[in-house]
Write a protein that holds these residues in place. Structure first.
Motif, mmCIF file in Angstrom:
data_model
loop_
_atom_site.group_PDB
_atom_site.id
_atom_site.type_symbol
_atom_site.label_atom_id
_atom_site.label_comp_id
_atom_site.label_asym_id
_atom_site.label_seq_id
_atom_site.Cartn_x
_atom_site.Cartn_y
_atom_site.Cartn_z
ATOM 1 N N GLU A 23 -69.197 50.972 65.188
ATOM 2 C CA GLU A 23 -68.530 50.667 63.933
ATOM 3 C C GLU A 23 -68.424 49.332 63.699
ATOM 4 O O GLU A 23 -68.827 48.857 62.423
ATOM 5 N N ASN A 24 -68.373 48.478 64.568
ATOM 6 C CA ASN A 24 -68.285 46.957 64.374
ATOM 7 C C ASN A 24 -69.657 46.353 63.816
ATOM 8 O O ASN A 24 -69.609 45.607 63.029
ATOM 9 N N LEU A 25 -70.771 46.975 64.407
ATOM 10 C CA LEU A 25 -71.999 46.519 64.016
ATOM 11 C C LEU A 25 -72.150 47.118 62.565
ATOM 12 O O LEU A 25 -72.787 46.534 61.848
ATOM 13 N N GLY A 26 -71.800 48.099 62.486
ATOM 14 C CA GLY A 26 -71.928 48.769 60.792
ATOM 15 C C GLY A 26 -71.327 48.101 60.014
ATOM 16 O O GLY A 26 -71.611 48.012 58.868
ATOM 17 N N LEU A 27 -69.975 47.716 60.428
ATOM 18 C CA LEU A 27 -69.371 46.578 59.508
ATOM 19 C C LEU A 27 -69.902 45.340 59.134
ATOM 20 O O LEU A 27 -69.922 44.596 58.210
ATOM 21 N N ALA A 28 -70.669 44.824 60.249
ATOM 22 C CA ALA A 28 -71.369 43.412 59.998
ATOM 23 C C ALA A 28 -72.423 43.794 59.158
ATOM 24 O O ALA A 28 -72.707 42.880 58.279
ATOM 25 N N LEU A 61 -74.335 53.196 60.618
ATOM 26 C CA LEU A 61 -73.865 52.921 61.864
ATOM 27 C C LEU A 61 -72.325 53.224 62.137
ATOM 28 O O LEU A 61 -71.686 53.453 63.059
ATOM 29 N N GLY A 62 -71.504 52.690 61.197
ATOM 30 C CA GLY A 62 -70.315 52.569 61.269
ATOM 31 C C GLY A 62 -69.347 53.697 60.262
ATOM 32 O O GLY A 62 -68.255 53.886 60.207
ATOM 33 N N VAL A 93 -67.129 51.732 56.231
ATOM 34 C CA VAL A 93 -67.859 50.402 55.753
ATOM 35 C C VAL A 93 -68.094 50.511 54.226
ATOM 36 O O VAL A 93 -67.991 49.119 53.832
ATOM 37 N N SER A 94 -67.813 51.408 53.676
ATOM 38 C CA SER A 94 -67.603 51.104 52.221
ATOM 39 C C SER A 94 -66.272 50.449 51.717
ATOM 40 O O SER A 94 -66.376 49.742 50.470
ATOM 41 N N GLN A 95 -65.400 50.352 52.563
ATOM 42 C CA GLN A 95 -64.186 49.615 52.076
ATOM 43 C C GLN A 95 -64.508 48.017 52.074
ATOM 44 O O GLN A 95 -63.933 47.214 51.375
ATOM 45 N N VAL A 96 -65.755 47.421 52.803
ATOM 46 C CA VAL A 96 -66.215 46.211 52.734
ATOM 47 C C VAL A 96 -66.534 45.631 51.372
ATOM 48 O O VAL A 96 -66.541 44.522 51.003
ATOM 49 N N GLN A 97 -67.118 46.813 50.652
ATOM 50 C CA GLN A 97 -67.501 46.350 49.271
ATOM 51 C C GLN A 97 -66.298 46.003 48.197
ATOM 52 O O GLN A 97 -66.610 45.027 47.329
ATOM 53 N N LEU A 98 -65.032 46.155 48.718
ATOM 54 C CA LEU A 98 -63.968 45.740 47.976
ATOM 55 C C LEU A 98 -63.906 44.130 47.764
ATOM 56 O O LEU A 98 -63.485 43.410 47.037
ATOM 57 N N LEU A 99 -64.651 43.620 48.837
ATOM 58 C CA LEU A 99 -64.741 42.138 48.934
ATOM 59 C C LEU A 99 -65.704 41.332 47.915
ATOM 60 O O LEU A 99 -65.813 40.308 47.819
ATOM 61 N N GLN A 100 -66.458 42.274 47.394
ATOM 62 C CA GLN A 100 -67.861 41.849 46.647
ATOM 63 C C GLN A 100 -67.479 40.835 45.374
ATOM 64 O O GLN A 100 -68.109 40.007 45.436
#
Length: 297
Positions: free
Chosen positions: A13-18, A244-245, A250-257
């Motif tokens: 998961e952590n690698l996937g988030l990266a 991976l994650g 991981v799709s939550q990271v897109q909120l930062l775009q």
């Protein structure tokens, strides 16, 4: 007694988030670099030239990995996805940043994840909750209010181009998601840019600047970024991260775009980011986040 269990978490998961974060950062710089390159290269050459560059790279990659040709049933969906993602979004967004700042565009395009969710819900005949639809309406109203306030009471032509870009990308992402059930995501985007080569190569040659040596080096570097990173390599990082994650995590990271886009607009285009722009970006982010929560339920 039944032992307590913990929710399943992907082992990487952590690698996937990266990887997901790397993909988001790559995509976030697309509008600022488009804004930098448009004055000298024009939106048409940027759109078709960068797609031709990505298609050439993808052709080599598909050959190296010996990927099979798409099935007959996959050809038409790939063609539609290519029309939306390879032609539609780039041309509309490039036309938009001719007249409006990249930071402004970043806030409006921030509604894209929610637009994709709305379209996906309709496409797959889901029945999302009332809260999900309320978030969609509120998110759209926030974007409209931002465009009107920035435009002095009326929306600019650039805003309409941005809405067209969001619609094209949402349709393309929805179709790609369906295709990704049968082939890896990076293969989907690879075939999209390859399918577009018969169109992108000749049009890029026709729209190429007459004097290539007169174009500034910074403009060519921005164009190279758009062709290699935004149009192609970014999808490798993004899809690898979700594989991976886990897609939901991981799709939550897109909120930062949107916030990365604002930062790149300041660094690359030297735009001044005011508190109002940050506030509207935060409001759009909030609606996207809430929409995902309600849809997940």
């Amino acid at each position: 007694m039944t032992p307590l269990t913990t929710p399943h978490r992907p082992p990487h998961e952590n690698l996937g988030l990266a990887f997901g974060l790397i993909g988001v950062i790559i995509f976030a710089a697309t509008l600022p670099f488009s804004r930098l390159a448009v004055p000298e290269l024009g939106p048409w050459f940027i759109t078709f030239g960068r797609a031709a560059m990505a298609g050439t790279i993808a052709l080599v990659v598909l050959r190296l990995f010996k990927r099979p040709l798409p099935t007959r049933a996959q050809v038409i969906p790939i063609g539609f996805a290519a029309l939306c993602l390879v032609i539609g979004f780039p041309i509309f967004s490039s036309m938009a940043v001719k007249t409006i700042p990249a930071s402004h565009a970043g806030v409006v395009v921030g509604i894209l994840p929610l637009a994709t969710s709305l379209l996906s819900a309709l496409f797959y005949k889901e029945r999302p909750s009332l809260g999900f639809w309320i978030c969609g309406v509120l998110g759209a109203l926030i974007v409209v209010a931002f465009a009107l306030r920035q435009g002095g009471g009326s929306a600019s032509t650039g805003d309409f181009y941005l809405l067209a870009a969001v619609a094209a990308a949402a349709i393309g992402y929805t179709i790609s998601a369906k295709l990704s059930a049968a082939m890896p995501g990076w293969v989907v985007i690879s075939w999209c840019v390859v399918f577009a080569l018969p169109l992108t190569v000749p049009v890029s040659l026709i729209t190429m600047p007459a004097d290539l040596h007169a174009v500034a080096l910074s403009t060519w570097l921005a164009f190279a970024y758009l062709g290699t990173m935004s149009m192609y390599i970014g999808f490798f990082a993004w899809n690898t991260g979700m594989a991976l994650g886990g897609t939901a995590r991981v799709s939550q990271v897109q909120l930062l775009q949107s916030f990365f886009t604002l930062a790149f607009s300041s660094l690359i285009n030297h735009e001044v980011i005011g508190w109002e722009t940050l506030l509207f970006a935060a409001l759009v982010l909030g609606m996207v986040a809430l929409g995902r929560v309600f849809r997940a339920r």
